[in-house]
Design a protein around this motif. Structure first.
Motif, PDB file in Angstrom:
ATOM      1  N   ARG A  77       2.898  -3.436 -16.026  1.00 48.66           N
ATOM      2  CA  ARG A  77       1.487  -3.118 -16.004  1.00 48.66           C
ATOM      3  C   ARG A  77       0.729  -3.935 -14.956  1.00 48.66           C
ATOM      4  N   TRP A  78       1.028  -5.244 -14.932  1.00 40.93           N
ATOM      5  CA  TRP A  78       0.262  -6.072 -13.991  1.00 40.93           C
ATOM      6  C   TRP A  78       0.621  -5.749 -12.555  1.00 40.93           C
ATOM      7  N   THR A  79       1.862  -5.320 -12.336  1.00 40.88           N
ATOM      8  CA  THR A  79       2.241  -4.936 -10.981  1.00 40.88           C
ATOM      9  C   THR A  79       1.416  -3.749 -10.522  1.00 40.88           C
ATOM     10  N   ARG A  80       1.286  -2.793 -11.443  1.00 45.06           N
ATOM     11  CA  ARG A  80       0.513  -1.594 -11.090  1.00 45.06           C
ATOM     12  C   ARG A  80      -0.931  -1.960 -10.774  1.00 45.06           C
ATOM     13  N   VAL A  81      -1.484  -2.844 -11.582  1.00 48.23           N
ATOM     14  CA  VAL A  81      -2.873  -3.269 -11.340  1.00 48.23           C
ATOM     15  C   VAL A  81      -2.968  -3.960  -9.975  1.00 48.23           C
ATOM     16  N   ALA A  82      -2.015  -4.868  -9.730  1.00 45.92           N
ATOM     17  CA  ALA A  82      -2.050  -5.595  -8.463  1.00 45.92           C
ATOM     18  C   ALA A  82      -1.937  -4.626  -7.290  1.00 45.92           C
ATOM     19  N   LEU A  83      -1.039  -3.651  -7.432  1.00 44.82           N
ATOM     20  CA  LEU A  83      -0.861  -2.684  -6.352  1.00 44.82           C
ATOM     21  C   LEU A  83      -2.130  -1.872  -6.123  1.00 44.82           C
ATOM     22  N   ARG A  84      -2.776  -1.532  -7.235  1.00 44.88           N
ATOM     23  CA  ARG A  84      -3.992  -0.738  -7.107  1.00 44.88           C
ATOM     24  C   ARG A  84      -5.078  -1.552  -6.404  1.00 44.88           C
ATOM     25  N   VAL A  85      -5.195  -2.803  -6.793  1.00 40.26           N
ATOM     26  CA  VAL A  85      -6.183  -3.671  -6.148  1.00 40.26           C
ATOM     27  C   VAL A  85      -5.880  -3.779  -4.647  1.00 40.26           C
TER      28      VAL A  85
ATOM     29  N   PHE B  72       0.836  -1.201   0.000  1.00 31.03           N
ATOM     30  CA  PHE B  72       0.000   0.000   0.000  1.00 31.03           C
ATOM     31  C   PHE B  72       0.872   1.253   0.000  1.00 31.03           C
ATOM     32  N   ALA B  73       1.873   1.256   0.871  1.00 31.56           N
ATOM     33  CA  ALA B  73       2.759   2.417   0.970  1.00 31.56           C
ATOM     34  C   ALA B  73       3.539   2.581  -0.333  1.00 31.56           C
ATOM     35  N   TYR B  74       3.897   1.455  -0.915  1.00 32.13           N
ATOM     36  CA  TYR B  74       4.630   1.497  -2.177  1.00 32.13           C
ATOM     37  C   TYR B  74       3.771   2.139  -3.258  1.00 32.13           C
ATOM     38  N   TYR B  75       2.527   1.726  -3.307  1.00 34.62           N
ATOM     39  CA  TYR B  75       1.591   2.296  -4.274  1.00 34.62           C
ATOM     40  C   TYR B  75       1.461   3.799  -4.045  1.00 34.62           C
ATOM     41  N   MET B  76       1.291   4.171  -2.789  1.00 35.28           N
ATOM     42  CA  MET B  76       1.134   5.578  -2.420  1.00 35.28           C
ATOM     43  C   MET B  76       2.355   6.391  -2.854  1.00 35.28           C
ATOM     44  N   ALA B  77       3.539   5.857  -2.555  1.00 32.43           N
ATOM     45  CA  ALA B  77       4.757   6.645  -2.714  1.00 32.43           C
ATOM     46  C   ALA B  77       5.241   6.668  -4.163  1.00 32.43           C
ATOM     47  N   ARG B  78       5.077   5.565  -4.885  1.00 32.66           N
ATOM     48  CA  ARG B  78       5.787   5.469  -6.151  1.00 32.66           C
ATOM     49  C   ARG B  78       4.895   5.262  -7.366  1.00 32.66           C
ATOM     50  N   VAL B  79       3.623   4.966  -7.159  1.00 31.23           N
ATOM     51  CA  VAL B  79       2.761   4.719  -8.313  1.00 31.23           C
ATOM     52  C   VAL B  79       1.704   5.808  -8.435  1.00 31.23           C
TER      53      VAL B  79
ATOM     54  N   ASP C 264      19.282  -0.298 -15.061  1.00 35.78           N
ATOM     55  CA  ASP C 264      20.368  -0.202 -16.034  1.00 35.78           C
ATOM     56  C   ASP C 264      21.354  -1.351 -15.869  1.00 35.78           C
ATOM     57  N   LEU C 265      21.544  -1.733 -14.619  1.00 42.15           N
ATOM     58  CA  LEU C 265      22.486  -2.812 -14.353  1.00 42.15           C
ATOM     59  C   LEU C 265      21.847  -4.163 -14.615  1.00 42.15           C
ATOM     60  N   GLY C 266      20.641  -4.141 -15.114  1.00 45.73           N
ATOM     61  CA  GLY C 266      20.018  -5.385 -15.557  1.00 45.73           C
ATOM     62  C   GLY C 266      19.149  -6.060 -14.519  1.00 45.73           C
ATOM     63  N   ALA C 267      18.858  -5.373 -13.433  1.00 45.31           N
ATOM     64  CA  ALA C 267      18.012  -5.987 -12.424  1.00 45.31           C
ATOM     65  C   ALA C 267      16.576  -6.036 -12.922  1.00 45.31           C
ATOM     66  N   ARG C 268      15.933  -7.190 -12.748  1.00 46.67           N
ATOM     67  CA  ARG C 268      14.515  -7.253 -13.084  1.00 46.67           C
ATOM     68  C   ARG C 268      13.744  -6.615 -11.945  1.00 46.67           C
ATOM     69  N   GLN C 269      12.464  -6.382 -12.213  1.00 46.41           N
ATOM     70  CA  GLN C 269      11.744  -5.585 -11.245  1.00 46.41           C
ATOM     71  C   GLN C 269      11.663  -6.222  -9.856  1.00 46.41           C
ATOM     72  N   GLY C 270      11.359  -7.507  -9.826  1.00 50.48           N
ATOM     73  CA  GLY C 270      11.262  -8.187  -8.537  1.00 50.48           C
ATOM     74  C   GLY C 270      12.569  -8.073  -7.775  1.00 50.48           C
ATOM     75  N   ARG C 271      13.651  -8.218  -8.531  1.00 51.24           N
ATOM     76  CA  ARG C 271      14.959  -8.150  -7.897  1.00 51.24           C
ATOM     77  C   ARG C 271      15.254  -6.754  -7.379  1.00 51.24           C
ATOM     78  N   ALA C 272      14.879  -5.756  -8.158  1.00 51.41           N
ATOM     79  CA  ALA C 272      15.113  -4.378  -7.738  1.00 51.41           C
ATOM     80  C   ALA C 272      14.354  -4.097  -6.436  1.00 51.41           C
ATOM     81  N   THR C 273      13.127  -4.596  -6.385  1.00 50.70           N
ATOM     82  CA  THR C 273      12.345  -4.401  -5.170  1.00 50.70           C
ATOM     83  C   THR C 273      13.053  -5.048  -3.991  1.00 50.70           C
ATOM     84  N   TRP C 274      13.499  -6.268  -4.225  1.00 54.08           N
ATOM     85  CA  TRP C 274      14.081  -7.042  -3.139  1.00 54.08           C
ATOM     86  C   TRP C 274      15.419  -6.461  -2.686  1.00 54.08           C
ATOM     87  N   ASP C 275      16.272  -6.113  -3.681  1.00 54.25           N
ATOM     88  CA  ASP C 275      17.637  -5.722  -3.341  1.00 54.25           C
ATOM     89  C   ASP C 275      17.820  -4.244  -3.068  1.00 54.25           C
ATOM     90  N   VAL C 276      16.978  -3.429  -3.674  1.00 53.79           N
ATOM     91  CA  VAL C 276      17.186  -1.993  -3.527  1.00 53.79           C
ATOM     92  C   VAL C 276      16.128  -1.361  -2.621  1.00 53.79           C
TER      93      VAL C 276
END
Lengths: 400, 303, 273
Positions: free
Chosen positions: C4-12, B110-117, B209-221
């Motif tokens: 995109r799906w992450t954003r949707v999931a977060l919104r839900v 929720f906080a992530y959504y609030m802050a970054r999305v 840029d360093l090639g981290a996928r999103q899940g990894r970026a969340t986890w590591d950064v």
């Protein structure tokens, strides 16, 4: 035992502040008291009660059991005397003692104490002598209620008897087409999660009473005088009961809600809960099982620092009259101490005098095991019984 | 700068002189300003706390419950040796921890959504929406859950609607867990959000840029950078649960006693204030340890 | 950047959390109109009659009055002592400053039950009879912190050069305060007062230990929920209390620009030290 009052008096002159706290802490107190009654006069014994009732002070602060300050008899009292009644419900005798002592007293005028609180209040200096001559109906009381040992010490009255009655087994008629005949129902795993009992250490006596009748090898003769092994047996029984309990009720109304919302089907109760639930058309009934019952004999006691003593005496007069005694008896489902209340009861509700035993002989009174404060002194010459503080500790270990 | 004050002092009589005096001696002004508030604290609050600490070493007369000023360690001995109190302490700390973890899990996305999305406007609206329940009467919110969880309440009704068996959560430890998690959730969301908002976008871009996928970026950064915020939030959820007694009393059942309940009943019913005082020291000690740990994780910078 | 799906999931998820936060509150509001005395779901019908009955209830009225009195007085005490302390801490450097600023926030940082029972035994020890004043003392102890934090935060954001300029122009200490400092911090004072009042008005844990025989509104609610006998009135009171506590907070947050996190900020400040 008077040293508590003495200390209070010393403390009264105290100024607020840290320095004082530290000073007293440094000096320390060395007083110890034996922790038992009986040897000496209660601390307030020498206080002279009034010889006449003055004008009411306009207010009356009561600590009462639920059902003891209903508007049926409180409203006319307020109208006649101008004393506005402010009632606080207490859930247990322990709470009553604490409320009376809290803040050095002076908050409440009177308390409807049961037998297990009386002596603690008297010897704690929280209540003071009462002049029963100012209560005209006192002479109509049953003989065992004029100067009973639980509220009269060395001929000095520390209160005026009120009502008495048994604790009952309350059950949902949907679950029990016929009344259960034994307290065993409260310990039956069939009703797991659907049982409720009072959150009160004196409940150990109920278990002891059940064991007294079902396990004679334990040799229990009085459910309030238990030696270590008898006490352990009762506590064990209650520990086994713990998983069956939905909630330990603190106030009668909680039990009423639990039954109303179908959260429980059986419980230990007062007749008051039965009457209230039946009044709300909840299909319940109560019974006194074959093992007999514990019970209470209540006394209105007068606070040592009661701020409204005249209203308190007016209340004494009022609550002892046959009509009010009858009203309360029928409302709560208990027995009045005023012998003249019987006919009033039948006028209010036919047959209620017999139903609530107001005409029963003294032998009926003796079948109920009335609440009293457990002491180390067993009353049979031995002093290896568990005092009440052990009951409180054990109760925490049961319910915790 | 003092000219004005001095000038007034010369012609302004007594008031002016006092002002001038105060002006020349800043410590006097400080003392005057701080004095009343400080006196309040020392005389009432700190004195009370010290008294509480001292009382823990006293005892009561078991019959009349009057306090006897006899110095001893019995209260503490009982706490350590009696299994019941150990159980209650463990239950309280355990549930406080469970509530904290639950809130962290609920709050982070929720906080992530609030802050970054979310857009700036949505962000502001969400911030207000999270804070409002915090101020909507504590008792009202506990009471709402009684209505939901009781036998004839909304929850069982809803379950019945989808043909599930009733849950009967009323008066259980599960009920306490739900209610605590609910009540303290905003306390977790706000600091987590604050920590997440502070993470520069460039960090994530660098990770990508360093090639981290999103899940990894969340986890590591993101998670390590948000951790101080989560720990800061956990201070609230943990300490508020630790000291509560109202919720266990209202929604708990048999075997739901908290430290606070035992303290409360020892004060209000058994009148054993020395023992209550000894027991009350437990949550304070636990919190002190927790705060020490939180400090090491950098929670204080996050607040 | 997020898929995109992450954003949707977060919104839900966000919507789910909002529902979790607000459904219980909405439900209480619905129950205030429940026609039945039994609180089961769904409610059989709606009525306004409990509002009238509750308003007529002398116990509720007395409790409301006591709550308002205690709240106003505690707020007044807190305004004076809290803002004075904030000035002192802000303006002066002195030995023990850190310790004092830590001590001032203890009442919010420690569990309420600790504050409550220590005050309780303190009053008992000093033979103080419970009264409106013991409630006020209990409440003011934590309300001071709220005002202190609000004013201190504003002072830190305010440049002291304004006040110095006023002094240089010949204004006395009092004039500077009246014409420069006070207007600068006035909204912080109002916000602090509103938050302090809201906190006092909702307080139950400390009050239980300092009220004695009296009932504040939260104590009445607490007692009535435990008794479970007058739930229709509880529903109404709870509904009204939600309104009464939320409205000041909304105003306060307007005044301070999102500073309604009072509780969070205050405790945070406590632990910063």
């Amino acid at each position: 035992m008077g040293d508590r009052l003495r200390r209070l008096r010393e403390a009264r002159g105290a100024v607020l502040g840290l320095s004082l706290v530290l000073l007293l802490a440094a000096c320390g107190g060395t007083s110890t008291s034996s922790g038992g009654p009986a040897q000496s006069q209660p601390p307030t014994a020498s206080m002279k009660p009034p010889t006449s009732i003055g004008a009411g002070e306009g207010q009356l602060n009561l600590i009462a059991w639920e059902g003891y300050t209903e508007k049926d008899w409180v409203t006319p009292f307020q109208q006649q005397t101008g004393c506005q009644v402010n009632a606080k419900y207490a859930g247990s005798s322990d709470e009553m003692v604490t409320l009376m002592a809290n803040g050095g007293g002076g908050q409440y005028d009177m308390v409807s104490a049961s037998g297990d609180a009386d002596l603690r209040l008297i010897y704690g200096g929280d209540v003071k002598p009462v002049n029963v001559d100012l209560v005209p109906d006192w002479k109509n009381f049953g003989s065992q209620f004029k100067a009973p040992s639980f509220n009269t010490i060395n001929g000095i009255h520390y209160g005026v008897s009120l009502q008495w009655g048994p604790n009952v087994l309350l059950y949902s008629k949907a679950q029990f087409p016929t009344a259960p005949t034994s307290w065993k129902a409260l310990y039956d795993s069939k009703y797991k999660g659907q049982v409720t009992v009072p959150n009160n250490p004196i409940q150990i006596a109920d278990a002891a009473l059940y064991l007294m009748k079902t396990q004679s090898s334990l040799g229990i003769t009085d459910p309030y005088e238990l030696n270590q092994s008898q006490f352990d047996a009762a506590v064990n029984l209650l520990k086994q009961q713990r998983p069956l309990i939905k909630k330990y009720w603190d106030l009668a109304s909680q039990e009423i809600s639990l039954f109303t919302n179908h959260d429980v089907v059986i419980g230990a109760a007062w007749p008051y809960q039965t009457n209230t639930l039946q009044g709300a058309n909840v299909p319940v009934a109560d019974t006194i099982p074959s093992e007999g019952a514990t019970g209470w004999a209540d006394t209105w006691m007068l606070g040592t620092k009661a701020p409204h003593p005249n209203c308190a005496y007016l209340w004494y007069k009022w609550i002892s009259t046959p009509h009010v005694q009858a009203q309360q008896a029928i409302f709560f489902g208990e027995t009045p101490v005023n012998t003249k209340a019987c006919s009033e009861m039948d006028t209010l509700q036919a047959g209620s005098c017999a139903q609530y035993h107001a005409d029963a002989p003294a032998s009926y009174f003796n079948t109920i095991k009335f609440w009293k404060t457990p002491l180390a002194d067993c009353g049979n010459g031995k002093s290896d019984c568990m005092p009440y503080s052990k009951w409180q500790t054990a109760w925490t270990s049961i319910t915790g | 700068m003092t000219v004005g004050a001095l000038a007034r002092g010369r012609k302004g009589g007594r008031v002016g002189r006092i002002q001038a005096l105060l002006w020349r001696r800043p410590w006097m002004r400080a003392a005057l300003l701080l004095g009343p508030g400080l006196a309040w604290f020392v005389v009432i609050y700190l004195a009370s706390l010290v008294l509480l600490l001292i009382t823990a070493f006293w005892q009561i007369n078991p019959f009349t419950t009057a306090i006897e000023r006899v110095w001893n360690l019995d209260n503490f001995r009982t706490l350590v040796t009696d299994g019941t109190y150990r159980l209650i302490i463990v239950r309280t700390i355990g549930l406080a921890a469970a509530v904290t973890v639950t809130d962290a899990v609920l709050a982070f996305p929720f906080a992530y959504y609030m802050a970054r999305v979310a857009s700036r406007r949505v962000q502001t609206a969400l911030f207000a929406a999270v804070l409002l329940p915090l101020w909507a009467s504590y008792l009202a919110r506990v009471y709402a859950w009684i209505l939901i969880l009781n036998h004839d309440g909304v929850l069982n009704w809803s379950l019945l609607l989808v043909h599930l068996p009733p849950a009967n959560l009323g008066y259980t430890n599960w009920a306490m867990w739900i209610v605590f998690s609910y009540i303290w959730l905003p306390f977790m969301i706000i600091p987590t959000y604050a920590a997440l908002e502070r993470i520069p976008q460039s960090y994530l871009e660098a990770a990508a840029d360093l090639g981290a996928r999103q899940g990894r970026a969340t986890w590591d950064v993101i998670l390590p950078l948000a951790l101080p915020g989560i720990v800061a939030g956990s201070i609230f959820t943990f300490s508020l649960t630790l000291g509560d007694y109202v919720t266990p009393l209202l929604v708990g059942g048999a075997g739901s006693s908290f430290i606070g309940n035992v303290v409360y009943s020892n004060v209000g019913i058994a009148h054993n204030i020395p023992f209550a005082a000894a027991l009350a020291i437990v949550p304070v000690a636990v919190m002190a340890l927790y705060l020490l740990g939180a400090r090491r994780l950098g929670a204080f910078e996050a607040m | 950047m997020e898929a995109r799906w992450t954003r949707v999931a977060l919104r839900v998820w966000a919507v789910g959390i909002l529902l979790f936060l607000f459904i219980p509150i909405g439900l209480v509001i619905v129950y205030a109109f429940n026609v039945s005395t039994i609180q089961s779901w769904p409610i059989p019908g709606v009525t306004l009659r409990w509002f009238g009955q509750t308003w007529q209830d002398p116990e509720v009225r007395r409790a409301l009055l006591l709550s308002v009195e205690a709240g106003l007085m505690a707020t007044a005490v807190a305004l004076v002592l809290g803002s004075m302390a904030a000035f002192a801490i802000h303006r002066f450097q002195f030995f023990g400053r850190e310790v004092i600023s830590f001590a001032l926030v203890l009442p919010l940082a420690l569990p309420g039950i600790i504050t409550g029972m220590s005050l309780n035994s303190f009053f008992a020890f000093n033979q103080v009879t419970f009264s409106l004043w013991t409630i006020v003392i209990g409440h003011a102890t934590f309300c001071i912190v709220i005002v202190y934090n609000n004013v201190l935060a504003r002072l830190r954001r305010t440049s002291s050069s304004l006040m110095e300029a006023a002094m240089d122009l010949g204004a006395s200490g009092w004039q500077t305060f009246r014409d420069v400092t006070f207007p600068l911090i006035s909204t912080a004072l109002v916000a602090g007062a509103l938050l302090a009042f809201a906190l006092s008005f909702d307080e139950v844990i400390v009050t239980t230990f300092t009220a004695g025989a009296q009932n504040t509104l939260p104590l009445w609610i607490f007692g009535a929920i435990r008794l479970g006998q007058r739930l229709p009135e509880v529903n109404v009171v709870v509904f009204v209390v939600i309104l009464i506590t939320i409205v000041p907070v909304v105003i306060a947050s307007r005044l301070t620009g999102g500073g309604a996190a009072g509780r969070v900020e205050a405790v945070a400040a406590a632990e910063e030290v």
